[in-house]
Write an enzyme that holds these catalytic residues in place. Structure first.
Site, PDB file in Angstrom:
ATOM      1  N   SER A 100       0.863  -1.184   0.000  1.00  0.00           N
ATOM      2  CA  SER A 100       0.000   0.000   0.000  1.00  0.00           C
ATOM      3  C   SER A 100       0.895   1.227   0.000  1.00  0.00           C
ATOM      4  O   SER A 100       1.557   1.529   0.996  1.00  0.00           O
ATOM      5  CB  SER A 100      -0.909   0.011   1.229  1.00  0.00           C
ATOM      6  OG  SER A 100      -1.816  -1.052   1.159  1.00  0.00           O
ATOM      7  N   LYS A 175      -7.391   1.788  -2.358  1.00  0.00           N
ATOM      8  CA  LYS A 175      -6.873   1.330  -1.059  1.00  0.00           C
ATOM      9  C   LYS A 175      -6.829   2.486  -0.059  1.00  0.00           C
ATOM     10  O   LYS A 175      -7.159   2.321   1.113  1.00  0.00           O
ATOM     11  CB  LYS A 175      -5.483   0.725  -1.238  1.00  0.00           C
ATOM     12  CG  LYS A 175      -4.770   0.363   0.073  1.00  0.00           C
ATOM     13  CD  LYS A 175      -5.483  -0.737   0.865  1.00  0.00           C
ATOM     14  CE  LYS A 175      -4.963  -0.838   2.276  1.00  0.00           C
ATOM     15  NZ  LYS A 175      -4.321  -2.073   2.633  1.00  0.00           N
ATOM     16  N   LYS A 243       0.860   5.781   8.180  1.00  0.00           N
ATOM     17  CA  LYS A 243       1.378   5.970   6.817  1.00  0.00           C
ATOM     18  C   LYS A 243       0.230   6.098   5.817  1.00  0.00           C
ATOM     19  O   LYS A 243       0.217   6.992   4.967  1.00  0.00           O
ATOM     20  CB  LYS A 243       2.279   4.769   6.466  1.00  0.00           C
ATOM     21  CG  LYS A 243       2.889   4.804   5.083  1.00  0.00           C
ATOM     22  CD  LYS A 243       2.388   3.756   4.096  1.00  0.00           C
ATOM     23  CE  LYS A 243       1.952   2.434   4.571  1.00  0.00           C
ATOM     24  NZ  LYS A 243       1.563   1.498   3.503  1.00  0.00           N
TER      25      LYS A 243
END
Length: 299
Positions: A100, A175, A243
């Protein structure tokens, strides 16, 4: 193993990569793996795969290279440079990055790979450690239709919902939206848990009935026991969700989309890391609500 399935190189054997690569072995694929920790390489070998001592060794004969590493810098580190994937993989091979990362990193990788005759898909996943183990992940893919069609049988061994979302980077964009929804959902559940406990309600009973109605969600189903038992062993670490919240807030800013609630939850995730909870599961957002509510922090 002699079969007509593509030979697979797997780079990154962490919480997600280990069970995913093992599911490919179970499905009959010849999988050669490399990761930084030798015990993880040994685990793949014990499961019927093959260990490699470098990225170059892992990818040199592969038809498909799959990467599953924490973030954009790691993808760039394993893809580029003389020891990296692009310099050592075969022309015509297919690189599927399941990490990701930022959509832009995926777009750049596809462009650089094309110069080497290597096809690329970005294919991040949702479903966490449990979804990886059970091979029921949701896989959001960016790239070309023909490459997606070629990858589909392999992805079917890893997940249940596999969708081509658009060109390179689109998988990462979806995502990012996924991580926004999950974080806000966990935060809402955490606030409800503290509210219920402070009110003296039977928490287990309350979560059962809530999960049977419109407030029910995959998040609540998966994280209910974490909340009840204050068990924050990481299925998905706060550090990684931090993140991801950076990715979605940055990407949203770039396209001019406002994320007012997402911005608040991003800050709550950041504060949890600052409190030293970055290594805990993202359900540990409950701890920040406990702190804010003057509750003793448990678990």
């Amino acid at each position: 193993m002699s079969n007509n399935l593509p030979k697979v190189a797997w780079i990154g054997l962490g919480i997600m990569g280990s069970p995913m690569s093992e599911n490919l072995v179970k499905a009959g694929y010849d999988v050669t793996g490399y990761t930084l920790e030798q015990d993880k390489v040994d685990r793949l070998a014990a499961a019927g795969g093959t260990g490699a001592s470098s990225i170059a060794e892992a990818v040199k004969d592969a038809d498909v290279v799959i990467t599953m590493v924490p973030a954009s810098p790691q993808v760039e580190a394993i893809a580029y440079g003389p020891e990296g994937i692009l310099e050592n993989a075969k022309r015509g091979s297919l690189l599927i990055d399941m990490s990701s990362i930022t959509p832009q990193t995926s777009v750049d990788l596809a462009k650089r790979a094309a110069e080497k005759g290597i096809r690329v898909l970005d294919a991040p996943v949702s479903g966490g450690e449990a979804g990886a183990i059970e091979a029921v992940l949701s896989i959001m893919v960016g790239g070309g239709q023909a490459d997606f069609d070629a990858a589909k049988p392999l992805l079917d061994a890893l997940g249940r919902t596999i969708v081509l979302c658009g060109p390179h980077g689109s998988g990462q964009t979806v995502k990012a939206a996924n991580q926004l929804i999950v974080a806000v959902n966990i935060q809402a559940c955490a606030e409800a848990v503290v509210f219920l406990e402070k009110s003296g309600v039977d928490l287990s009973a309350a979560l059962d009935v809530l999960n049977g109605g419109l407030a029910g969600s995959t998040v609540l189903t998966r994280k209910k026991d974490n909340f009840l038992n204050r068990n924050f062993a990481p299925g998905f670490r706060i550090d990684l969700h931090h993140k991801d919240m950076g990715i979605v807030t940055d990407a949203a800013r770039n396209v001019g989309a406002a994320l007012p609630v997402g911005g608040v939850v991003a800050q709550l995730v950041a504060s949890l890391r600052a409190q030293g909870d970055g290594g805990l599961d993202h359900s540990a957002l409950l701890r920040s609500v406990e702190r804010l509510s003057g509750q003793p922090v448990r678990g």
